[in-house]
Enzyme design. Structure first.
Site, short mmCIF file in Angstrom:
data_model
loop_
_atom_site.label_atom_id
_atom_site.label_comp_id
_atom_site.label_asym_id
_atom_site.label_seq_id
_atom_site.Cartn_x
_atom_site.Cartn_y
_atom_site.Cartn_z
N ASP A 257 0.88 -1.17 0.00
CA ASP A 257 0.00 0.00 0.00
C ASP A 257 0.91 1.22 0.00
O ASP A 257 1.54 1.52 1.01
CB ASP A 257 -0.89 -0.03 1.25
CG ASP A 257 -1.70 1.27 1.42
OD1 ASP A 257 -1.65 2.13 0.52
OD2 ASP A 257 -2.38 1.39 2.47
N ASP B 85 -13.21 5.03 1.44
CA ASP B 85 -11.78 5.10 1.79
C ASP B 85 -11.30 6.54 1.77
O ASP B 85 -11.13 7.14 0.72
CB ASP B 85 -10.99 4.25 0.78
CG ASP B 85 -9.48 4.28 1.03
OD1 ASP B 85 -9.02 5.02 1.93
OD2 ASP B 85 -8.75 3.55 0.32
N LYS C 121 2.77 11.42 -3.39
CA LYS C 121 1.74 10.76 -4.19
C LYS C 121 0.83 11.77 -4.90
O LYS C 121 0.29 11.49 -5.96
CB LYS C 121 0.92 9.86 -3.25
CG LYS C 121 -0.06 8.93 -3.94
CD LYS C 121 -0.60 7.96 -2.90
CE LYS C 121 -1.73 7.12 -3.40
NZ LYS C 121 -2.21 6.22 -2.32
N GLU D 47 -7.26 0.66 -4.24
CA GLU D 47 -7.22 0.56 -2.79
C GLU D 47 -8.54 0.07 -2.18
O GLU D 47 -8.53 -0.87 -1.39
CB GLU D 47 -6.77 1.89 -2.19
CG GLU D 47 -5.27 2.08 -2.41
CD GLU D 47 -4.77 3.52 -2.36
OE1 GLU D 47 -5.53 4.39 -1.89
OE2 GLU D 47 -3.63 3.76 -2.77
N1 LIG Z 1 -7.52 9.15 14.82
C1 LIG Z 1 -7.51 9.91 13.71
N2 LIG Z 1 -8.39 10.92 13.54
C2 LIG Z 1 -8.39 11.68 12.42
N3 LIG Z 1 -7.52 11.52 11.41
C3 LIG Z 1 -6.62 10.51 11.52
C4 LIG Z 1 -6.57 9.66 12.65
N4 LIG Z 1 -5.57 8.76 12.47
C5 LIG Z 1 -5.03 9.05 11.27
N5 LIG Z 1 -5.64 10.09 10.70
C6 LIG Z 1 -5.33 10.72 9.40
O1 LIG Z 1 -5.38 9.73 8.40
C7 LIG Z 1 -4.49 10.11 7.35
C8 LIG Z 1 -3.62 8.93 7.00
O2 LIG Z 1 -4.44 7.88 6.65
P1 LIG Z 1 -3.90 6.68 5.80
O3 LIG Z 1 -2.66 6.14 6.39
O4 LIG Z 1 -5.04 5.77 5.59
O5 LIG Z 1 -3.56 7.47 4.46
P2 LIG Z 1 -2.71 7.00 3.23
O6 LIG Z 1 -3.03 5.59 2.93
O7 LIG Z 1 -1.29 7.32 3.47
O8 LIG Z 1 -3.24 7.99 2.14
P3 LIG Z 1 -3.98 7.70 0.74
O9 LIG Z 1 -4.74 6.44 0.88
O10 LIG Z 1 -4.85 8.90 0.60
O11 LIG Z 1 -2.90 7.67 -0.25
C9 LIG Z 1 -3.68 11.28 7.85
O12 LIG Z 1 -4.17 12.46 7.29
C10 LIG Z 1 -3.94 11.25 9.34
O13 LIG Z 1 -3.86 12.54 9.92
MG LIG Z 2 -4.60 4.64 1.81
#
Ligand SMILES: Nc1ncnc2c1ncn2[C@@H]1O[C@H](COP(=O)(O)OP(=O)(O)OP(=O)(O)O)[C@@H](O)[C@H]1O
Ligand SMILES: [Mg+2]
Lengths: 606, 238
Positions: free
Chosen positions: A8, A189, A69, A167
């Protein structure tokens, strides 16, 4: 068949997972969490990735790349509006964004490749074998250029990308495997940078996507930005300071904004505070959940439009959805949950770890490809309509959005002028009427034998493969000859450029072995520092001040070595620290034994 | 009236699918895999979508059967299951899957199914109408004028709201017409299926076939025409 891992590659966090006897598992390096922040920093000791790089966000903002990204498969013009928010320097070369890091500049796929390499190393260290094949996930709503850029990143990292999967559909595989669900599900998502909605029908192991929609520019990053803007305004009002000239403080504001946002998912109010530049004191303010929600509601509402469109395209009503599954860190926000629940009229499922489920699903898909899992099959769709530009600058659609992939369409071309030897074809992706309002994917010139006008008949096949990536073939219907078409991507690296980047990255391959040693040593050092600091807090009172001073000295020596790139030096300082802390360790052990004995006595007495 | 007789056309299609295995050159029995070397075979271009799903060439089809056959063939053809196979097999798998997906999409939707059947039976997909159908001529001409007038009007004016109200009525009327056409189509579909089920080869049956196909084609193209007008109307007054 060699093992295939699932990756991922997220905007904020990336993970690698593998299939362990029918169960997908994420891989974490020793003493570390599985999530690798998608951050790359150029330090005096070279490029670093992940948690250590994240520390450089405030220390070294111009040389620390995050959220790369967002730039995959884009031109500079596409992202003009948000350039001001990024402290690192972006330029453009041949339609591809370049990110300046020190002397050199890198394309987004090259930066992503560094993150992929880190995951590859972790997987190799964990599984004890070399990893060369992977399934990588992308947002469902990624267009062809963005998918291609992701594939390029894999190749540059030395990975054969056997499949690009979406995803939300990856998440549905992991979810379906665990829950044995049948029926219609909606996967919502919301991650760090992108939003996707997919509606699927699950039946007897078939995962059929009915419709997908999304916004590749909507996620937690945008919430953070809104909070940061609010804080910056406050700082200006309270302290008369404009932080935009202080990139390091801008980053600190952004990080504090994100932390506050995360805290407000649990709490109703929180305090944000941070140091101001040049010793001008500290800024502090309270932020309530209500205030946060008032700021974010327009963005959350924006995600509902795509949900309604996806429902419409699949011919379903919200009540037809049996289960709603939440994926991505931002779905932890109570506001998001409320809105999603209100739209679908049922409580969403969030039992699976929203951070890991996408990587787990990628591992399931990897297992399907290697022939391990045979009872599951994902039938995905193309998110955007594909077409060509016709007379008058209008887009003529060949493959409609939400068509199951692989999908193909044939189109016959001829000439308008006697002796004409070529026909120019412009391929587009999008839902708008006019060519100029859609995404230009590629242009190419179809070679035609010189004949009277209207006589040549060239059949062009547009094929979207299972990765959602376009392939083009042409056939002269008079001679039956096929023509290979070199498609020049409008916003991407050419094959030669990717080739060169792969070579470049091989040049550094020799460094990789030592790089891994450095990474591992740093990870171990980090763990030791954490435990020693905890011991000092818990048991500091048990030893002499002199001893504590020695431990502190050893701690900072190790912290300094950890910044360096010499694994032996790191290991050496670790040994020193262990030696220095020996007295403390023994004292704490004694103490806990004593406590234990006392405890026993008391119970004996009573 | 049962559908137990396969008509002559159905049998011919099945036979056309017979050929030789691309790999071991042995005679193939019309299925998708070679009996001898078990290699996947490219689906013949001459195989029609109905035959592909093992369905009779009818306009009322069992969508459950269609779906389960689609899933079954997806499991047989999908590129996921050809990752370790030769390039030739991978490319056949890709081509077959793309064809299968098109076939499924076409047969799943009643209108596309009818258009496809028309193409098979009468050799033409559809007339693309450029002028309104006769019985709607006046009505549509007037509607176009109102639309133009509305587009040029000041949206906040009294006049614009009168026009808008008129367009709403027109929309309701046209949608009513669409429903009429769909009901007529349904009748034609049933008549077609019944005729096929009887499988008569008389002069009279042939004449009726031609007539049904002609009516079907007319209504289908009128329907598309009206649908486009309604879409345009909805987009304009939105
Ligand atoms: N408890 C929480 N409350 C609110 N936001 C959160 C919490 N935990 C994580 N996040 C937010 O979730 C986001 C990261 O999520 P995730 O890891 O799913 O994204 P990613 O997979 O890197 O991004 P994408 O899928 O968009 O490419 C960040 O913006 C983070 O601030
Ligand atoms: Mg993601």
């Amino acid at each position: 068949m060699a093992r295939i891992v699932g990756i991922d590659l997220g905007t904020t966090n990336s993970l690698v997972a593998y299939m362990d006897k029918g169960t997908p598992r994420v891989i974490s390096a020793r003493h570390e969490r599985a999530m690798v922040p998608s951050v790359v920093a150029l330090t005096d000791n070279g490029l670093i990735v992940g948690d250590p790089a994240k520390e450089h966000l405030t220390r070294n903002p111009e040389r620390t790349v995050y959220s790369v990204k967002r730039f995959m498969g884009k031109s500079l013009a596409d992202v003009q509006g948000e350039l001001a928010y990024f402290p690192y320097t972006l330029t453009e070369k041949g339609g591809v964004i370049r990110i300046q890091l020190g002397e050199k500049s890198y394309s987004p796929p090259q930066i992503s490749a560094m993150i992929l390499k880190e995951l590859k190393l972790r997987a190799e260290a964990f599984l004890g074998e070399s990893i060369t094949k992977a399934v990588i996930t992308v947002p469902a709503y990624f267009n062809d250029s963005q998918r291609q850029a992701t594939k390029d990143a894999g190749m540059i990292a030395g990975l054969e990308v056997l499949r690009i999967i979406n995803e939300p559909t990856a998440a549905s595989l992991a979810y379906g495997l665990q829950k044995k669900t049948q029926g219609t599900i909606a996967v919502y998502d919301l991650g760090g940078g992108t939003f996707d909605i997919s509606i699927l029908k699950l039946k007897n192991g078939i995962f059929e996507v009915l419709a997908t929609n999304g916004d590749t520019h909507l996620g937690g990053d945008d919430f953070d930005q809104l909070i940061a803007d609010l804080l910056l305004k406050d700082i200006r009002a309270q302290h008369g300071l404009d932080l935009s000239t202080h990139p390091d403080h801008m980053q600190a504001v952004r990080l504090q904004a994100e932390r506050a946002k995360i805290r407000l998912s649990e709490e109703l109010k929180t305090t944000v505070s941070l140091d101001l530049p040049d010793g001008q004191g500290r800024f502090s303010r309270e932020l309530t959940r209500d205030q946060l929600e008032a700021l974010c509601i327009p963005l959350v509402e924006r995600s509902l439009g795509p949900c309604r469109l996806a429902l419409k395209d699949s011919g379903l009503n919200p009540t037809d959805i049996d289960e709603v599954v939440l994926v991505g860190g931002s779905t932890r926000m109570p506001l998001v949950r409320q809105r999603v629940q209100a739209l679908f009229g049922k409580e969403p499922h969030c039992e699976l770890n929203p951070d890991e489920v996408v990587a787990l699903g990628a591992a399931v898909q990897a297992d399907i490809l290697s022939g391990g899992t045979t009872d599951m099959l994902l039938l995905d769709v193309t998110p955007l309509s594909l077409g060509i530009e016709t007379m008058g600058g209008v887009m003529s659609s060949l493959i409609r959005r939400n068509t199951t992939i692989p999908a193909s369409a044939k189109e016959m071309f001829t000439t308008y002028v006697d002796g004409q030897t070529g026909v120019d074809i412009h391929i587009l992706q999008g839902e708008r009427e006019l060519a100029k309002d859609n995404r230009s994917l590629a242009r190419f010139r179809l070679k035609v034998p010189p004949l009277p006008a209207g006589v040549p008949r060239i059949e062009v096949t547009f094929l979207i493969d299972a990765n959602g990536i376009l392939n083009v073939m042409a056939k002269d219907m008079r001679t039956g000859e096929t023509q290979s078409i070199e498609v020049k991507p409008s916003y991407g690296l050419s094959d030669q450029e990717v080739e060169r980047m792969i070579e470049d990255s091989f040049k550094f391959a020799a460094d990789d072995v030592s790089a891994r040693k450095v990474i591992e040593a740093r990870l171990d050092a980090g763990a030791l520092i954490t435990t020693t600091e905890k011991s000092l807090t818990d048991g500091g009172h048990l030893v002499e001040a002199e001893e504590i001073a020695k431990i502190r000295a050893a701690l900072s020596a190790l912290a300094a070595a950890k910044e360096g790139a010499d694994p032996r030096a790191i290991r050496g300082r670790m040994a020193d620290l262990e030696q220095a802390a020996k007295g403390l360790t023994v004292a704490m052990l004694d103490d806990s034994l004593k406590q234990g004995l006392q405890g026993k006595k008391i119970s004996d007495v009573t | 009236m049962s559908g137990h007789t396969h008509n002559a056309d159905d049998r011919r299609e099945l036979q056309m699918a017979r050929s030789m295995c691309w790999h071991c050159q042995s005679e193939m029995a019309g299925e998708y895999f070679c009996d001898r070397c078990v290699k996947v075979q490219p689906v013949s271009k001459d195989l029609d979508y109905f035959t592909c799903f093992g369905l009779p060439r009818r306009l009322a089809i069992d969508t459950q059967v269609l779906e389960s056959k689609f899933y079954e063939l997806s499991r047989a053809f999908h590129p996921d299951f050809y990752q370790n196979k030769s390039d030739a097999e991978q490319s056949i798998s890709l081509g077959n899957s793309a064809m299968l997906n098109t076939a499924y999409r076409t047969l799943r939707d009643p209108i596309q199914r009818a258009e496809y059947l028309l193409d098979l039976e009468a050799g033409s997909v559809k007339d693309i109408r450029t002028s309104p159908p006769a019985d709607l001529f006046e009505e549509i001409l007037e509607l176009q004028e109102t639309l133009d007038e509305f587009r040029e009007s000041d949206r906040s004016s009294e006049h614009a709201s009168t026009l808008r109200a008129k367009l709403h009525t027109d929309r309701t009327n046209l949608e009513e017409r669409q429903r009429d056409m769909e009901a007529k189509l349904q009748q034609l579909f049933s008549r077609w299926d019944a005729l096929q089920d009887r499988g008569e080869a008389t002069e009279q049956a042939r004449a009726e076939r031609t007539l049904i196909l002609k009516d079907m084609r007319d209504i289908l193209s009128n329907r598309t025409y009206v649908k486009n007008i309604v879409n345009d109307l909805v987009a304009t007054i939105a």
